[in-house]
Design an enzyme around this catalytic site. Structure first.
Site, PDB file in Angstrom:
ATOM      1  N   ASP A  14       4.030  82.034 -18.084  1.00  0.00           N
ATOM      2  CA  ASP A  14       5.322  82.259 -18.720  1.00  0.00           C
ATOM      3  C   ASP A  14       5.479  83.761 -18.959  1.00  0.00           C
ATOM      4  O   ASP A  14       4.498  84.460 -19.205  1.00  0.00           O
ATOM      5  CB  ASP A  14       5.372  81.492 -20.047  1.00  0.00           C
ATOM      6  CG  ASP A  14       6.654  81.744 -20.806  1.00  0.00           C
ATOM      7  OD1 ASP A  14       7.743  81.550 -20.218  1.00  0.00           O
ATOM      8  OD2 ASP A  14       6.573  82.149 -21.972  1.00  0.00           O
ATOM      9  N   ASP A  38       8.282  85.816 -21.167  1.00  0.00           N
ATOM     10  CA  ASP A  38       8.571  86.224 -22.545  1.00  0.00           C
ATOM     11  C   ASP A  38       7.658  85.554 -23.551  1.00  0.00           C
ATOM     12  O   ASP A  38       7.561  84.335 -23.602  1.00  0.00           O
ATOM     13  CB  ASP A  38      10.019  85.891 -22.923  1.00  0.00           C
ATOM     14  CG  ASP A  38      10.985  86.972 -22.492  1.00  0.00           C
ATOM     15  OD1 ASP A  38      10.562  88.122 -22.313  1.00  0.00           O
ATOM     16  OD2 ASP A  38      12.187  86.662 -22.343  1.00  0.00           O
TER      17      ASP A  38
END
Length: 171
Positions: free
Chosen positions: A29, A31
């Site tokens: 992932d 952010d």
């Protein structure tokens, strides 16, 4: 922090006995995991990913559009060449081996200023605006922890759209 790729991590963070196969894919992932929200990847972590890529296929997944992911992980089209897979906009925009693969359009509209952004896979609402400074983002986060602005907003949306197939979450 210095990163090193020596093998594959097994249970409890220990090194596994076997090397990964050619079909191993590690997805990350963007952010809040690889970078702080809307910030650039550190040079050490960037180097780690290039070392990891010699052992397995690597990819990134993010809710943001490709342009925002690229701002965080590299420059322009460099990112689709640094990662084997890039899944932007919650996976609705896909790149593989440096090439665009597909785009699934769920909402075909433009954005509203910097507070509401229509993406292919979602409607993103930012109470402080997408173009806020890091300092404004930190201040909002502090206030949000006390006042629970986003939590109350999501609860109101869930109540309003109950039973209509709309999923509302905080990011």
């Amino acid at each position: 922090m210095r990163w090193k790729v020596a093998g594959v991590l097994g249970a409890a963070g220990t090194m596994a006995e076997r090397e990964p196969g050619p079909h191993t894919l590690c997805l990350f992932d963007v952010d809040g995991t690889l970078t702080a929200a809307r910030q650039k990847i550190t040079p050490d972590l960037d180097e780690f990913f290039q070392q990891l890529r010699t052992k397995v296929k690597i990819g990134v997944v993010g809710g943001s559009d490709y342009i925002k992911i690229a701002e965080q992980l590299g420059e322009g089209e460099e990112v689709i060449h640094k990662f084997d897979y890039v899944f932007a906009e919650n996976g609705t925009v896909q790149y593989r081996d440096g090439k665009f693969v597909t785009k699934e359009v769920l909402i075909a509209h433009g954005g509203w200023g910097t507070f509401i952004e229509f993406r292919n896979g979602m409607l993103n609402v930012s109470p402080i605006g997408r173009n806020c400074t890091l300092e404004e983002r930190i201040e909002f986060s502090r206030i949000d922890k006390e006042e629970k602005i986003r939590e109350k907003f999501v609860a109101a949306l869930q109540k309003e759209f109950a039973g209509k197939g709309v999923k509302c979450t905080r990011g």
